[in-house]
Design an enzyme around this catalytic site. Structure first.
Site, PDB file in Angstrom:
ATOM      1  N   GLY A  92      -8.797  21.760  -3.505  1.00 17.91           N
ATOM      2  CA  GLY A  92      -7.411  22.222  -2.831  1.00 17.91           C
ATOM      3  C   GLY A  92      -6.282  21.102  -2.607  1.00 17.91           C
ATOM      4  O   GLY A  92      -5.227  21.378  -3.112  1.00 17.91           O
ATOM      5  N   SER A  93      -6.936  19.882  -2.788  1.00 20.10           N
ATOM      6  CA  SER A  93      -5.946  18.688  -2.528  1.00 20.10           C
ATOM      7  C   SER A  93      -5.482  18.673  -3.920  1.00 20.10           C
ATOM      8  O   SER A  93      -4.361  18.332  -4.083  1.00 20.10           O
ATOM      9  CB  SER A  93      -6.664  17.397  -2.242  1.00 20.10           C
ATOM     10  OG  SER A  93      -7.182  17.657  -0.826  1.00 20.10           O
ATOM     11  N   ASP A 200      -6.051  27.522   3.438  1.00 17.56           N
ATOM     12  CA  ASP A 200      -6.836  28.113   4.793  1.00 17.56           C
ATOM     13  C   ASP A 200      -6.594  29.710   4.756  1.00 17.56           C
ATOM     14  O   ASP A 200      -7.201  30.225   5.677  1.00 17.56           O
ATOM     15  CB  ASP A 200      -6.542  27.467   6.031  1.00 17.56           C
ATOM     16  CG  ASP A 200      -6.778  26.013   6.247  1.00 17.56           C
ATOM     17  OD1 ASP A 200      -7.483  25.619   5.526  1.00 17.56           O
ATOM     18  OD2 ASP A 200      -6.160  25.398   7.004  1.00 17.56           O
ATOM     19  N   SER A 221      -8.320  26.502  -1.913  1.00 21.11           N
ATOM     20  CA  SER A 221      -9.239  25.678  -1.776  1.00 21.11           C
ATOM     21  C   SER A 221     -10.530  26.462  -1.604  1.00 21.11           C
ATOM     22  O   SER A 221     -10.586  27.433  -0.958  1.00 21.11           O
ATOM     23  CB  SER A 221      -8.892  24.574  -0.386  1.00 21.11           C
ATOM     24  OG  SER A 221     -10.236  23.903  -0.346  1.00 21.11           O
ATOM     25  N   HIS A 226     -14.041  27.081   3.555  1.00 22.45           N
ATOM     26  CA  HIS A 226     -13.086  27.740   3.325  1.00 22.45           C
ATOM     27  C   HIS A 226     -13.661  29.326   3.220  1.00 22.45           C
ATOM     28  O   HIS A 226     -14.605  29.439   3.299  1.00 22.45           O
ATOM     29  CB  HIS A 226     -12.060  27.451   2.255  1.00 22.45           C
ATOM     30  CG  HIS A 226     -11.371  26.231   2.738  1.00 22.45           C
ATOM     31  ND1 HIS A 226     -11.363  24.938   2.193  1.00 22.45           N
ATOM     32  CD2 HIS A 226     -10.263  26.112   3.305  1.00 22.45           C
ATOM     33  CE1 HIS A 226     -10.724  24.194   2.785  1.00 22.45           C
ATOM     34  NE2 HIS A 226      -9.898  24.833   3.412  1.00 22.45           N
ATOM     35  N   ASN A 294      -7.728  14.966 -15.224  1.00 21.40           N
ATOM     36  CA  ASN A 294      -8.831  15.852 -15.459  1.00 21.40           C
ATOM     37  C   ASN A 294      -8.991  16.711 -14.103  1.00 21.40           C
ATOM     38  O   ASN A 294      -9.966  15.748 -13.592  1.00 21.40           O
ATOM     39  CB  ASN A 294      -9.855  15.329 -16.338  1.00 21.40           C
ATOM     40  CG  ASN A 294     -11.049  16.433 -16.578  1.00 21.40           C
ATOM     41  OD1 ASN A 294     -10.670  17.418 -16.215  1.00 21.40           O
ATOM     42  ND2 ASN A 294     -12.178  15.979 -17.069  1.00 21.40           N
TER      43      ASN A 294
END
Length: 443
Positions: A92-93, A200, A221, A226, A294
């Site tokens: 998710g980041s 979330d 994410s 999650h 990547n």
């Protein structure tokens, strides 16, 4: 491979998958909750035989990068979010990094964000909602949080707009949608991009529409905490073709080529074009139009995610039920605790149950959390609290709108407990009883 060997291999594969299914049925079962010994985590993976079946099935193919499972997973995600395009990535980041970086792409022309542009965001939350703004040379403008929705104050969002503002980047906090009606109105009036951080909030809705379908880009994410998990993993979604192209390029090393892994010359002009200062006919597979990375997901992860999608509706139902169970029980402590509220017009997909201690409770948050921890009850703070107080922001370019007083309240007096699907009424009752015992009350 001969036909005989092919038949033998297929028979072995089916036997492996049958045994895998049986093994997972036995090992994924959870024991009943025991208040004397069972932990109550805030989150965790919930899986069964189909996830393990898919994982082994993908591993037997040994196609380790993105492949057929990922293609199917991306289609399911796009349908769920209500977007034309969904692209998986490794977290998710990374999804947030892709989203902001794509908005800076030259493919967007005069709609592209430029270094020094301002981006409105919430002062509370998780750092990786904000970090890509800084990494792309943009300036975060922090606005205060609303309590008890724990989302950005929509009035502050509107007031924070200046001639330098080009985008709004906000998370749907703990599965509770932010005020999309108000925020999207600000965006339309000022021609601003909106990034919805749905990491979330998969499955949450606002005015009947899924979150992720409103903004320019949405992010997801699939970390084990999650709503669904692929282990590590994430995704980006958009309805804008140019942004999809930018997302794809930045995720895939920044290359200009759009061939799928293991494919060549999809465009039919691999050696027939001129790019930048490169010589005529330079191999299109090695032409880079973005500063990229990547960030792809593996097919093994996508295979797990595809099975998890079949569980998503049930997961969300249980999360909502667990939220209501806690909310109904903890109303008796309204004089001590500020309980969460859904944003008007929304149907949250709750990730956690946030609680703020009232000043008049006369209780230090850390004392209560130590008590709960001693009873094996997991708690979390609302991530980074007031992010402007975090050490990594020292010396960086950012500004605030307003005094962020409520963000300080979150930093000092807010925490959350879990509602994830493995928690049953017995576990939730133990949480409520433990809070009551700390305050010397009965429920």
């Amino acid at each position: 491979m001969t036909e005989h060997h092919h038949d033998e291999a297929e028979a072995l594969r089916q036997e492996i998958l049958r045994l895998t299914q049986r093994y997972a049925e036995i090992t994924s079962a959870r024991p009943p909750f025991d208040p004397a010994s069972s932990p109550v985590p805030v989150s965790g993976r919930v899986y069964g035989a189909q996830e393990v079946h898919n994982l082994v099935d993908a591993s037997l193919e040994f196609w380790l990068t993105t492949g057929r499972f990922n293609d199917a997973f991306e289609r399911r995600l796009a349908e769920t979010v209500g977007a034309r395009h969904a692209l998986t990535c490794n977290s998710g980041s990374s999804a947030n990094l892709l989203a902001i970086s794509a908005l800076c792409s030259p493919l967007l022309g005069d709609q592209a964000l430029q270094r020094g542009d301002e981006v409105i965001t919430c002062a509370t939350g998780f750092p990786t909602t904000v970090n890509p703004i800084i990494q792309n040379g943009l300036v975060p403008v922090f606005v205060d949080v609303d309590i008890p929705t724990y989302n950005a104050d929509p009035i502050a969002v509107a007031e924070a707009v200046t001639p330098r503002t080009r985008a709004i980047v906000l998370a749907h906090t703990l599965g509770n949608p932010f005020d999309l009606g108000a925020v999207m109105d600000v965006a339309r009036r000022h021609n601003l991009h909106v990034v919805e951080d749905c990491c979330d909030a998969l499955g949450a809705h606002y005015n009947g529409r899924p979150v992720g379908s409103f903004g320019t880009v949405a992010t997801l994410s699939f970390y084990p905490a999650h709503h669904i998990t692929t282990g590590e993993g994430g995704a980006v979604a958009t309805n804008v073709n140019r942004i999809k192209r930018a997302l794809e390029s930045i995720r895939d090393w920044g290359r200009d080529c759009w061939c799928a892994p293991g494919r060549d010359n999809t465009c039919g002009r691999r050696f027939e074009r001129k790019h930048g200062g490169l010589p005529e006919g330079y191999d299109h597979k090695y032409v880079y139009s973005h500063a990229g990375y990547n960030l792809k997901m593996t097919d093994l992860q996508a295979a797990v995610g595809l099975a998890q999608m079949d569980r998503l509706s049930d997961f969300i139902t249980i999360r909502r039920r667990n939220y209501e169970t806690l909310h109904n029980a903890l109303r008796a402590f309204d004089d001590l605790l500020v309980l969460p509220q859904a944003t008007p017009g929304s149907d949250p997909s709750w990730f956690g149950f946030p609680i703020t201690l009232r000043e008049e409770a006369g209780v230090k948050r850390e004392a209560l959390l130590r008590w709960l921890n001693g009873r094996r009850i997991g708690t979390r703070l609302l991530f980074g609290g007031n992010l402007t107080k975090q050490p990594y922001l020292m010396g960086r370019a950012w500004r605030t709108h307003g005094d962020l007083a409520r963000s300080d309240t979150v930093m000092n007096r807010t925490f959350w407990v879990g509602v994830y699907p493995a928690l049953d009424d017995a576990a939730l009752g133990y949480v409520v009883d433990s809070i009551a015992a700390y305050f010397g009350r009965s429920v």
